[in-house]
Scaffold this motif. Structure first.
Motif, mmCIF file in Angstrom:
data_model
loop_
_atom_site.group_PDB
_atom_site.id
_atom_site.type_symbol
_atom_site.label_atom_id
_atom_site.label_comp_id
_atom_site.label_asym_id
_atom_site.label_seq_id
_atom_site.Cartn_x
_atom_site.Cartn_y
_atom_site.Cartn_z
ATOM 1 N N THR A 139 77.205 172.329 41.217
ATOM 2 C CA THR A 139 78.069 172.238 42.398
ATOM 3 C C THR A 139 77.933 173.566 43.140
ATOM 4 O OG1 THR A 139 79.609 170.921 41.104
ATOM 5 C CG2 THR A 139 80.464 171.856 43.155
ATOM 6 N N PRO A 140 77.671 173.548 44.466
ATOM 7 C CA PRO A 140 77.535 174.825 45.187
ATOM 8 C C PRO A 140 78.759 175.717 44.947
ATOM 9 C CG PRO A 140 77.177 172.940 46.665
ATOM 10 C CD PRO A 140 77.601 172.383 45.347
ATOM 11 N N VAL A 141 78.526 177.013 44.769
ATOM 12 C CA VAL A 141 79.643 177.902 44.415
ATOM 13 C C VAL A 141 80.717 177.891 45.502
ATOM 14 C CG1 VAL A 141 80.329 180.205 43.692
ATOM 15 C CG2 VAL A 141 78.073 179.355 43.113
ATOM 16 N N CYS A 142 80.305 177.851 46.778
ATOM 17 C CA CYS A 142 81.315 177.792 47.858
ATOM 18 C C CYS A 142 82.234 176.600 47.648
ATOM 19 C CB CYS A 142 80.654 177.627 49.223
ATOM 20 S SG CYS A 142 79.815 179.079 49.784
ATOM 21 N N ARG A 143 81.647 175.484 47.269
ATOM 22 C CA ARG A 143 82.451 174.270 47.042
ATOM 23 C C ARG A 143 83.423 174.494 45.888
ATOM 24 N NH1 ARG A 143 84.427 170.875 50.206
ATOM 25 N NH2 ARG A 143 86.216 170.774 48.868
ATOM 26 N N GLN A 144 82.915 175.163 44.835
ATOM 27 C CA GLN A 144 83.782 175.447 43.685
ATOM 28 C C GLN A 144 84.987 176.287 44.125
ATOM 29 O OE1 GLN A 144 81.647 176.888 40.104
ATOM 30 N NE2 GLN A 144 79.757 176.086 40.952
ATOM 31 N N LEU A 145 84.731 177.282 45.016
ATOM 32 C CA LEU A 145 85.830 178.136 45.499
ATOM 33 C C LEU A 145 86.791 177.338 46.378
ATOM 34 C CD1 LEU A 145 83.999 181.443 46.576
ATOM 35 C CD2 LEU A 145 85.193 181.001 44.458
ATOM 36 N N ILE A 146 86.226 176.483 47.246
ATOM 37 C CA ILE A 146 87.062 175.691 48.154
ATOM 38 C C ILE A 146 87.984 174.769 47.342
ATOM 39 C CG2 ILE A 146 87.025 173.876 49.944
ATOM 40 C CD1 ILE A 146 84.404 175.229 50.989
ATOM 41 N N ASP A 147 87.457 174.209 46.254
ATOM 42 C CA ASP A 147 88.288 173.333 45.414
ATOM 43 C C ASP A 147 89.502 174.089 44.863
ATOM 44 O OD1 ASP A 147 86.610 171.218 45.884
ATOM 45 O OD2 ASP A 147 85.510 171.384 43.990
ATOM 46 N N VAL A 148 89.279 175.352 44.463
ATOM 47 C CA VAL A 148 90.407 176.148 43.936
ATOM 48 C C VAL A 148 91.389 176.461 45.071
ATOM 49 C CG1 VAL A 148 91.078 178.315 42.801
ATOM 50 C CG2 VAL A 148 88.981 177.135 42.106
ATOM 51 N N TYR A 149 90.840 176.802 46.248
ATOM 52 C CA TYR A 149 91.713 177.082 47.402
ATOM 53 C C TYR A 149 92.574 175.856 47.726
ATOM 54 C CZ TYR A 149 93.302 177.689 52.149
ATOM 55 O OH TYR A 149 94.105 177.739 53.260
ATOM 56 N N GLU A 150 91.931 174.690 47.702
ATOM 57 C CA GLU A 150 92.675 173.470 48.063
ATOM 58 C C GLU A 150 93.780 173.162 47.050
ATOM 59 O OE1 GLU A 150 89.597 170.568 48.828
ATOM 60 O OE2 GLU A 150 89.326 171.293 50.877
ATOM 61 N N LYS A 151 93.620 173.659 45.835
ATOM 62 C CA LYS A 151 94.644 173.457 44.808
ATOM 63 C C LYS A 151 95.779 174.482 44.944
ATOM 64 C CE LYS A 151 94.982 172.769 39.826
ATOM 65 N NZ LYS A 151 94.234 172.788 38.564
ATOM 66 N N TYR A 152 95.423 175.755 45.217
ATOM 67 C CA TYR A 152 96.427 176.823 45.167
ATOM 68 C C TYR A 152 96.799 177.437 46.517
ATOM 69 C CZ TYR A 152 95.904 176.697 40.100
ATOM 70 O OH TYR A 152 95.895 176.300 38.788
ATOM 71 N N GLY A 153 95.942 177.249 47.535
ATOM 72 C CA GLY A 153 96.292 177.716 48.883
ATOM 73 C C GLY A 153 96.235 179.216 49.103
ATOM 74 N N LYS A 154 95.515 179.940 48.216
ATOM 75 C CA LYS A 154 95.385 181.392 48.404
ATOM 76 C C LYS A 154 93.922 181.798 48.312
ATOM 77 C CE LYS A 154 99.791 183.156 46.760
ATOM 78 N NZ LYS A 154 100.455 184.147 45.934
ATOM 79 N N SER A 155 93.636 183.060 48.657
ATOM 80 C CA SER A 155 92.271 183.563 48.560
ATOM 81 C C SER A 155 91.746 183.403 47.130
ATOM 82 C CB SER A 155 92.214 185.047 48.933
ATOM 83 O OG SER A 155 92.583 185.217 50.287
ATOM 84 N N VAL A 156 90.431 183.199 47.017
ATOM 85 C CA VAL A 156 89.800 182.996 45.702
ATOM 86 C C VAL A 156 88.538 183.854 45.632
ATOM 87 C CG1 VAL A 156 88.923 181.279 44.077
ATOM 88 C CG2 VAL A 156 90.438 180.541 45.916
ATOM 89 N N VAL A 157 88.374 184.596 44.546
ATOM 90 C CA VAL A 157 87.140 185.364 44.389
ATOM 91 C C VAL A 157 86.297 184.754 43.270
ATOM 92 C CG1 VAL A 157 88.042 187.535 45.325
ATOM 93 C CG2 VAL A 157 88.336 187.066 42.898
#
Ligand code: UTP
Length: 292
Positions: A139-157
């Motif tokens: 899964t593209p890493v950007c997508r992996q980060l976006i999935d976490v953002y969509e769950k928690y609504g904050k910045s993700v590193v």
């Protein structure tokens, strides 16, 4: 929640670890077999749902711009030779995303480079793909980060555990476990290029972050940090301390195209996968390894 459609690729560094080539060719244009590193970054963003990509440059911009553009003359010559598949491929590359360019003008650090994107980003969360970090993943890493953002609504590193001696080259994060999560933790502090004894952990940010637009006010008020540069990590540290940031241990193999070894390893990996080279290259490596 706002849909994430924008990405920034900072590609204006001096690339001193890739000298002498980086004196004339920016490291983001160095090939992995037959595609430049920056292609993989734009492809990763596009496959993650990003439609608009801003590449921050300071020199040798022309080659990157030409790569994402079409050349009618060149196409005509290819078509005349019957190379229609190749022409189709060039169109696919040009159509992956809307790619924009902006010059950083002064090489003042990654934080400063990202700060140049404020107008482009506006009031939306966005992804940053560090120009020399290539990741091959399911899964593209950007997508992996976006999935976490969509769950928690904050910045993700995006983070990975690295050997302790390497933490000093990157960054170190202070994280707390989240109940029910394996790869996502909550980050409350971080430090760029820690000196021995200053490390929080062996978790370092490697090449991908998703930021909310409040980062721009923090960047505008940054003081120079490690190496005298305006460090993005220092801006993210403030956000982590004040309101928290999520850290995702992403899935994927990362290659540092800004280092000679990373560049070679990425090429070996892709050379063994590329349909035109895989078989012969494997044989070559086998015979070469007998001499090592
Ligand atoms: P690096 O520190 O890895 O890149 O920055 P560098 O400065 O080019 O590397 P060396 O150490 O001299 O070899 C991470 C990313 O941030 C970009 C770089 O292009 C790289 O993709 N960057 C860095 C900028 O866009 N602007 C800067 O002022 C500094």
């Amino acid at each position: 929640m706002k849909k994430i459609t924008k990405a920034i690729i900072p590609a204006a560094g001096l690339g001193t670890r890739m000298l002498p080539i980086s004196h004339a060719v920016c490291k983001e244009m160095l090939p992995i077999v037959d595609l430049p590193a920056v292609y993989h970054l734009v492809e990763e963003a596009a496959k993650s749902g990003i439609t608009d990509v801003l590449i921050i440059t300071n020199r040798d911009k022309d080659a990157m711009e030409s790569f994402f553009d079409l050349s009618i003359e060149y196409e005509k010559a290819l078509t005349a030779k019957g190379k229609t598949e190749e022409v189709k491929r060039l169109h696919e590359i040009a159509d992956m995303a809307n790619v924009y360019f902006l010059r950083q003008k002064e090489t003042k650090g990654l934080g400063h480079a990202v700060g140049r994107a404020r107008k482009f980003v506006g009031d939306e969360p966005f992804v940053v793909l560090y120009g020399d970090d290539i990741v091959f993943s399911k899964t593209p890493v950007c997508r992996q980060l976006i999935d976490v953002y969509e769950k928690y609504g904050k910045s993700v590193v995006g983070v990975k555990p690295v050997p302790m001696e390497d933490v000093r080259k990157y960054s170190s994060l202070k994280v707390e476990k989240i109940e029910g999560e394996d790869s996502v933790t909550y980050c409350t502090d971080m430090i760029e290029k820690p000196k021995p004894g200053e490390e929080f952990s062996n978790l370092s940010i490697l090449g991908r972050v998703l930021l909310t637009p409040d980062i721009f006010d923090v960047i505008d008020n940054l003081e120079p940090g490690a190496g005298g540069e305006y460090q993005l990590t220092d801006a993210m540290k403030k956000v982590a301390r004040e309101s928290g940031i999520y850290a995702l241990e992403f899935e994927g193999d990362r290659y540092d195209m800004g280092s000679k070894l990373g560049f070679l390893m990425a090429n070996v990996r892709r050379g063994l996968e590329h349909p035109e080279t895989a078989d012969a290259f494997r044989e070559y490596l086998k015979s070469l390894s007998e001499t090592l």
